[in-house]
Scaffold this active site. Structure first.
Site, PDB file in Angstrom:
ATOM      1  CB  SER A 508      -0.954  -0.038   1.199  1.00  0.00           C
ATOM      2  OG  SER A 508      -1.976   0.922   1.073  1.00  0.00           O
ATOM      3  CG  ASP A 519       7.079   5.830 -11.345  1.00  0.00           C
ATOM      4  OD1 ASP A 519       7.646   4.869 -11.916  1.00  0.00           O
ATOM      5  OD2 ASP A 519       5.934   5.752 -10.863  1.00  0.00           O
ATOM      6  CE  LYS A 533      -4.760  -1.977   1.017  1.00  0.00           C
ATOM      7  NZ  LYS A 533      -4.766  -0.560   0.586  1.00  0.00           N
TER       8      LYS A 533
END
Length: 738
Positions: A508, A519, A533
């Site tokens: 999560s 990224d 998740k």
């Protein structure tokens, strides 16, 4: 039972990861209980007619508690109706509460009650199946009598099985017989007869006995240990309340809709608040159950208990009194949650605790300690760091390992406008400022076993490393609208090299943070592929959905409202975050992770967000991977870690175990040989033995030596393991390349 319930359910608007109730009423239930119950209430058999007359058994002072009268009340009915309205209308992946869902709820409820299929018989299941189609109607109408009847049958079966086992503990086992016990019975069939289930329990007890025997315990001590264990296991079920049963049944529905949707009873909701905020109003002590007592396991530094100097780990709690003069209430043989609820209370209020001090033994003189409750921060579960000096390529680099156990945030304190509310971002910012002053060269953010937490904190923590406001994660609603969750406005607090260390349990918010570092080209991710998740939940008190404010507590619901996507457009759902450099793992991806859920949402992707990477680490990662491979190929410590993980995984894959003493003794001797080999290699390498392979001692939580357990826990917390050391080496490589 005639109930009158007014339920407002409710238009919602979703914003910033939160859900708000509108004043408009979409639906209401004017009268609950007017209609006649058409389903027959499940008749319960007595213990004698079900399994034959059993002998009641106790162990020492561990007496069998009086079973509570269980029945659903109006609060449980309201909770069921509100939850069913919310989940059928407003959950991200809405599923109708139809016959198919009714079957899923039925199966999940039985799985919660008897996951190993060692209490119910096939005949019980056949009887329950008569109401399999009606679980949905029970929730929608708030008529929970039948789930309660099923639980009472389960409670009877638990009592019968454990009483039977306790009555047979005086018998001796024949360990020369070649027979086996199935450790994992999740996929097994329900047994048909009492003779079969008694034999199944005989094998389970024989295995428990054999484990203790192989660990060197005497026959008398084994029987005492097992007798206390089984009495405690039985009594835990016999003490369950109507609130517990209601919570379990509603959760059978919640988890059937989505793996991360949960209903919390009023008691469980308070515990969840403590977990996410790392703060509680009480005395500052962590409790555990030991035999019939609540026992002090840890004393929180800075809390009232610690400041008093009168409460120590190992003390047993006998009674609790409210205020300076309120009557003392005996809490011996109470459930742990009930003892905790008596001790917690409003800040500034007084509580008196009668204890048996640890140093005096079980027969020691009792004393009463008076404490004033305060807000206690659980600092031991907060972010913390250690600085390592890493020798790399002829140079010494200072690398800090920052352990982040969860993405905690004190929501209530923030809402009240408290200036210094507890949050992981605040704590890590303070750590980074200290590390900058100490001229640390790089950091490892250790998020292994971090299951997530606050979405806001995941975004804000990311901002400390890339600046902000910056888009950190995209969230999409069930209707398809996409928005960005941005970090707070901040300068980049840490601009030096960093790595994120994750494992299969990282989930999560951990995945959001690790994905953002990848990224943005800001950090290197190391370890195992993460949980997978990719959904966002909100938690709200059910009282908010009543037409008029009510005094009673109905608990809270945490449900899925959005799906999140990395800024590159990819979901973490099911696939998780794939590290840039993979480390060995003990986890079986088939058994652990989002992909192991039958009702997990699928992986998807959306368009990338508009974001600007702060760096490009792809060429660097190629070189880092090469240096890492060269180093670990020459590292005895790394090879030791791999061998221990492989051996642990091999042992965990054993699903059926022999009950023959000689066979098990040979297996244990082989394990001991392997353990000594690991120990010798570790000693030769100068590595700590913390976390190394240990032989089974046959004990369960609360049965061992508390002082030794706490000492071992402290060693584990203080230890920097081989994986973290290699992560620090990789960061040192990054420093050199920079």
């Amino acid at each position: 039972m005639k109930f009158k319930v007014l339920v407002a359910a409710l238009a919602f608007i979703a914003a910033s990861g939160c859900v708000y109730a509108d004043s408009e009423t979409i639906s209401k239930v004017d009268q609950l209980g007017q209609a006649q119950v058409t389903q027959p209430v499940l008749a319960r058999q007595s213990a004698e007619s079900a399994t034959g007359k059993t002998e009641s058994a106790t162990s020492g002072s561990l007496k069998k508690p009086q079973k509570q009268a269980l029945s659903p009340d109006i609060e449980h009915a309201k909770a069921a109706i509100i939850v069913s309205n919310i989940l059928t209308r407003f959950e991200y992946d809405k599923k109708p509460l139809d016959t198919a869902m009714s079957h899923a709820i039925f199966d999940e409820y039985l799985k919660m009650l008897d996951p190993s299929k060692m209490f119910f018989l096939q005949s019980d299941i056949e009887k329950f199946s008569a109401v399999k189609d009606q679980m949905n109607d029970m929730l929608l109408s708030g008529r929970l009598e039948i789930p309660f009847d099923i639980f009472e049958i389960y409670r009877d079966r638990v009592e019968q099985r454990f009483d039977h086992v306790l009555s047979t503990l005086k018998d001796d086992f024949d360990f020369s017989v070649d027979e086996s016990f199935e450790l994992d019975r999740k996929k097994s069939k329900w047994v048909e007869t009492n003779e079969e289930i008694n034999d199944l329990w005989r094998k389970r007890v024989k295995n428990d006995y054999l484990r203790l025997k192989l660990a060197g315990s005497t026959d008398q001590k084994i029987k005492e240990t097992l007798s206390k264990r089984y009495v405690n296991n039985r009594n835990q079920i016999l003490r369950m309340s109507s609130e517990d049963v209601s919570e379990m049944f509603i959760n059978a529905y919640a988890s059937s809709t989505d793996p991360h949707t949960n209903y919390y009873s009023p008691t469980s909701a308070k515990n969840f608040d403590v977990q996410i905020s790392l703060s509680v109003e009480g005395i500052g002590a962590v409790l555990q159950k030991r035999d019939e007592y609540g026992q002090i396991r840890e004393v929180v530094p800075g809390g009232p208990a610690a400041k008093s100097g009168q409460i120590q780990p190992g003390d047993r709690i006998v009674a609790v009194g409210q205020g300076a003069k309120g009557p003392m209430e005996d809490v011996v043989d109470w459930r742990l949650d009930d003892i905790v609820n008596k001790i917690r209370g409003k800040r500034g209020s007084t509580v008196r605790i009668e204890i048996i001090p640890a140093e005096g033994g079980i027969d020691g003189k009792q004393k009463v300690v008076t404490l004033v409750r305060q807000k206690v921060t659980l600092e031991d579960q907060a972010a913390k760091y250690k600085i390592l000096e890493v020798d790399n390529d002829g140079q010494t680099r200072k690398v800090a390992v920052i352990t982040i156990p969860s993405f905690y945030e004190d929501f209530d304190a923030r809402a009240r406008g408290e200036e210094n509310f507890k949050s992981v971002t605040r704590d890590v910012r303070a750590i980074l400022e200290e590390l900058n002053k100490a001229k640390v060269d790089g950091i490892v953010l250790d998020m292994r076993n971090n299951g997530g937490g606050s979405l806001t904190e995941a975004a804000n923590l990311s901002g400390l490393f890339i600046g902000g406001p910056s888009p950190i994660v995209q969230v999409r609603t069930a209707e398809g609208s996409v928005s960005n969750v941005r970090s707070m406005k901040t300068d980049m607090v840490w601009d030096k090299p960093l790595a994120v260390l994750v494992n299969r349990i990282s989930a999560s918010a951990s995945e959001i943070f690790a994905g953002a570092m990848q990224d943005y080209g800001r950090g290197v991710v190391l370890g195992d592929p993460t949980w997978g998740k990719g959904s966002v939940q909100t938690i709200r008190g059910l009282n908010e959905f009543l037409r008029r404010p009510q005094d009673e507590e109905l608990g809270s619901l945490k449900w899925t409202i959005q799906k999140f996507f990395r800024v590159n457009g990819s979901s973490t759902q099911v696939k998780g975050i794939v590290p840039d450099i993979i480390f060995p793992t003990v986890f079986d991806a088939k058994e652990m992770g989002e992909s192991s859920y039958e009702n997990a949402m699928p992986w998807t992707e959306i368009d990338p967000a508009s974001y600007k990477p702060v760096g490009d680490l792809k060429p660097t990662i190629v070189n880092l991977a090469r240096l890492h491979k060269d180093r670990v190929n020459e590292s005895g410590s790394w090879k030791l870690m791999q061998d221990e993980l492989d051996y642990a995984r091999k042992l965990s894959e054993q699903k059926v175990i022999s009950l023959n003493y000689q066979t098990r003794l040979e297996e244990r001797e082989n394990m001991e040989t392997q353990r000594k080999d690991f120990e010798a290699r570790r000693k030769e390498l100068g590595e700590s033995d913390v976390g190394g392979f240990r032989l089974d001692d046959g004990l369960q939580a609360g049965e061992g030596n508390l002082k030794e357990e706490l000492a071992n826990e402290k060693k584990r917390k203080d230890n920097i393991d081989i994986a973290a050391k290699e992560a620090a080496n990789i960061v040192a490589d990054m420093v050199n390349m920079k």
